[in-house]
Design an enzyme around this catalytic site. Structure first.
Site, short mmCIF file in Angstrom:
data_model
loop_
_atom_site.label_atom_id
_atom_site.label_comp_id
_atom_site.label_asym_id
_atom_site.label_seq_id
_atom_site.Cartn_x
_atom_site.Cartn_y
_atom_site.Cartn_z
N ASP A 178 35.43 39.77 42.15
CA ASP A 178 34.57 39.15 43.17
C ASP A 178 35.15 37.81 43.53
OD1 ASP A 178 33.50 37.79 40.58
OD2 ASP A 178 32.69 36.63 42.24
N CYS A 230 38.66 47.26 61.13
CA CYS A 230 37.36 46.59 61.19
C CYS A 230 36.93 46.38 62.64
CB CYS A 230 37.39 45.25 60.44
SG CYS A 230 38.11 43.89 61.35
N GLY A 264 36.51 32.39 32.37
CA GLY A 264 37.36 31.23 32.14
C GLY A 264 38.78 31.40 32.64
N CYS A 299 38.95 43.64 64.54
CA CYS A 299 40.30 44.02 64.98
C CYS A 299 40.28 45.12 66.03
CB CYS A 299 41.15 44.43 63.78
SG CYS A 299 41.55 43.02 62.72
N GLN A 356 35.64 34.73 26.43
CA GLN A 356 36.23 33.45 26.81
C GLN A 356 37.49 33.20 25.99
OE1 GLN A 356 35.55 31.48 29.28
NE2 GLN A 356 33.59 32.31 30.00
N ASP A 368 27.18 32.68 29.28
CA ASP A 368 28.35 32.23 28.52
C ASP A 368 28.69 30.79 28.86
OD1 ASP A 368 29.10 32.75 31.18
OD2 ASP A 368 31.19 32.97 30.60
N ASP A 383 25.31 37.20 38.41
CA ASP A 383 25.96 36.44 37.35
C ASP A 383 24.85 35.78 36.52
OD1 ASP A 383 24.96 34.35 38.76
OD2 ASP A 383 26.88 33.65 39.50
N SER A 384 25.24 35.09 35.46
CA SER A 384 24.24 34.59 34.53
C SER A 384 23.76 33.19 34.88
CB SER A 384 24.84 34.55 33.13
OG SER A 384 25.84 33.53 33.08
N GLY A 385 24.41 32.53 35.82
CA GLY A 385 24.09 31.14 36.11
C GLY A 385 24.95 30.18 35.30
N GLY A 386 25.65 30.72 34.30
CA GLY A 386 26.46 29.87 33.43
C GLY A 386 27.53 29.09 34.20
N PHE A 387 28.21 29.77 35.09
CA PHE A 387 29.29 29.12 35.82
C PHE A 387 28.77 27.91 36.61
CE2 PHE A 387 32.06 28.57 39.53
CZ PHE A 387 33.29 28.39 38.90
N HIS A 401 36.24 40.83 59.01
CA HIS A 401 37.65 41.19 58.80
C HIS A 401 38.11 40.88 57.39
CE1 HIS A 401 41.92 41.70 59.34
NE2 HIS A 401 42.08 40.50 58.81
N CYS A 449 44.37 47.16 61.18
CA CYS A 449 43.08 47.00 60.52
C CYS A 449 42.02 47.78 61.29
CB CYS A 449 42.69 45.53 60.44
SG CYS A 449 41.07 45.27 59.66
#
Lengths: 393, 393
Positions: free
Chosen positions: B287, B328, B237, B331, B210, B168, B114-118, B357, B326
């Site tokens: 994500d 995994c 956003g 499980c 946005q 952003d 990510d850009s670090g903006g968040f 899991h 499941c």
């Protein structure tokens, strides 16, 4: 005491033929000796344990931060779990409902449970010694409980480990002689009670010798405990605060006093040099929380006994692996720089990766020792470990 | 909006032929559509990402409590890492010394940063908006820093992820309209600056739209950001406090506004039902930290969107697996009773096993969705998930 080629005499003849055991599905053979050091083979209902052997500790039925499939990958042969803690959480009946610890923690290899004695005597809270056992407060909720030899056997039968321990009074060598003597007497009485109370034929019951670092008391305890008669013997009350030379002298004495054809277990030793020292004095099996505990504080064990504190800034840009000659996933995959990042950022993955490495160090140490003993070059192995140890850190 | 068989018109023709991309070594193809839902294929220099796809989040270059080899085993295709955190710890130069994030965290598949903006906008501390970027205090030591589009590009080039994000201003739909509008303007200006500053041809740069949940602002932002022109587009956003119906209406609008032949990424959604909802509106990639964060608090996600809080006493003696269907490791191996024991005893292994899991639930969800879209039975898939979701918990 590590002269290669010098055959030990006491019990050697029987040992090489394989010792009969009272427990069903078990056999122990000393396959090779080099000085006092032994390479052995313990057959259990859940598989073979080749000795010398380090047992990872899964106190609460989990070797901290390590999955059972990873224990296999690391070469672990047998895992230790803790009677005291499991009795309180989740409770014996829940483990039993899984068919025992193997089903509960999903480790299908051999398991050893301690008797709970060490925790009863070492954890905080007011203890009252009684003729029939010990009254103490649970660390979980402060409730009062009494552990007796009979209860320790009952719990361990329910937990269903392959190898179980007699309920003893762990008495450190720093105790005054009268107290030490009382502990030896109590341990003998309880050992006999354990043997009488134990009913499962598919569990190997281990007798524990106490006596601190006092030669007379050790001799007495060894005579009494072997007199009760067990399939295997543990050395208790060592590595709990006494001087190193006294501890080693006591192990040498035990080598002389314990039947040579029986498995010997030194409880609670985890540094590589210390393990080699007691291995050189005829001990077969070891356990310790040290490798996983150190991992959780960001410290890597090195194969020779040195340590790396990964919080140290000098690793910030170190692109080399933890140890170039280590074959664990951590060393095959990551840099010291990345591991330091994980540790300083308190990422769980740091504890996971260091636990894998630290366990591998001890598992490989004992496996390498076994090869050296079988090849008659144990003295060389010991001096290599000592040399690496002094160069480490 | 999930009617199988209803073909989307806008851009459909180009999309099926595979979209040209400006980034070297990249290609994106929409292989199948079912209603607005899409099954795509993103080629990157580190491998192929089949969409719909959930990206596990490795904020500090570690997907918490999960090893890279386990991510592979779980079916993870691409992993997200965080520019803000890595810029401060361990620092960009240390990651670059490893040849970038792939070498640092030893994940050899595709990576997105990510850009670090968040983080700049969401983490505590005093922010000052400037024409050229944002001045803020580091959460690590309080020191003052300025993030600009140019710096966000520089850091992400050094970190070396395959897919990188424009810088952003993440503006939640709950903001007042003038602020939201200012954020849209700033985001457009910064998007152009990012595109101009970005020099690495082997990285896919993603533009972010946005506008909160305001239709006019979304239309404006989409027009402006697609006007700057990117290889892929993210919806920013959203999922940050607005109403669910407004969020979904906005995603539907985005489906109409964004070029149909480009990858679409919805940032920060992690519950199965929510993922299916946005997938049904034409989103390809998702994500969220939710699966691993929930794991660390002892909560298991269920395939349908329900949850199990393993601290609940009703699991104490529950010998069934977390989920019977499941596949995994958790499980396939352990009981709910054992997992509850690990969680209540704060054993690290509990976080590890639940992380495996929970990630598998989302990775399988998106992979199953892909199959359903390709088979033209996505509507059926959606109603199955919704049904399981309402039965869970």
């Amino acid at each position: 005491m590590t002269d290669a080629g010098v055959e030990q005499t006491a019990g050697g003849a029987e040992a090489s033929a394989g010792a009969p055991m009272t427990a069903k599905g078990f056999a122990f053979t000393v396959e090779a000796r080099d000085g006092a050091a032994r390479a052995g083979r313990l057959v259990t209902p859940h598989g073979v344990v080749e000795t010398p052997c380090f047992m990872p500790v899964g106190t609460k039925a989990s070797v901290k931060a390590v999955q059972p499939r990873e224990l296999r990958e690391l070469g672990a042969q047998i895992v230790l779990a803790n009677t005291y803690h499991l009795y309180f959480r989740p409770g014996t009946e829940i483990v039993a409902a899984h068919g025992g610890l193997h089903g509960f923690m999903r480790w299908d290899g051999p398991i050893l449970t301690d008797s709970g004695g060490f925790q009863v005597f070492s954890l905080e809270g007011t203890r009252v010694m009684r003729d029939d056992g010990v009254e103490f407060s649970s660390v979980y909720d402060g409730s009062r409980h009494v552990f007796t030899p009979e209860l320790a056997m009952h719990i361990q039968e329910e937990l269903g480990a392959d190898v179980i321990m007699a309920f003893d009074q762990c008495a450190p060598g720093t105790l005054a002689l009268p107290e030490l003597e009382a502990a030896v007497e109590r341990t003998t009485r309880w050992a006999a009670a354990c043997k009488a109370a134990h009913t499962r034929p598919d569990q190997l019951l281990v007798g524990i010798v106490q006596g601190g670092v006092d030669e007379d008391l050790r001799r007495r305890s060894a005579a009494e405990i072997t007199g009760v008669g067990f399939d295997a013997y543990a050395m208790g009350g060592l590595s709990v605060g006494e001087r190193g030379d006294e501890m080693l002298a006591t192990v040498e004495l035990m080598d002389e006093l314990l039947p040579a054809d029986r498995l010997r277990y030194f409880m609670g030793i985890g540094d590589p040099v210390g393990i080699v020292d007691v291995m050189a004095r005829g001990v077969d099996v070891f356990d310790c929380v040290l490798p996983t505990r150190m991992a959780r504080t960001g410290t890597a064990m090195l194969r020779g006994g040195g340590r790396l504190n990964l919080r140290n800034a000098r690793f910030a840009a170190d692109l080399s692996p933890l140890e170039a000659d280590c074959d664990c996933y951590t060393c095959r995959t990551f840099t010291r720089s990345y591991l330091r990042h994980l540790v300083t950022q308190k990422e769980i993955l740091g504890a996971q990766l260091l636990s894998l490495h630290n366990l591998r160090v001890l598992l490989r140490l004992t496996s390498d020792a076994r090869s050296a003993i079988r090849a008659g070059r144990f003295a060389e192995f010991v001096s290599n470990v000592a040399e690496r140890g002094s160069a480490g850190g």
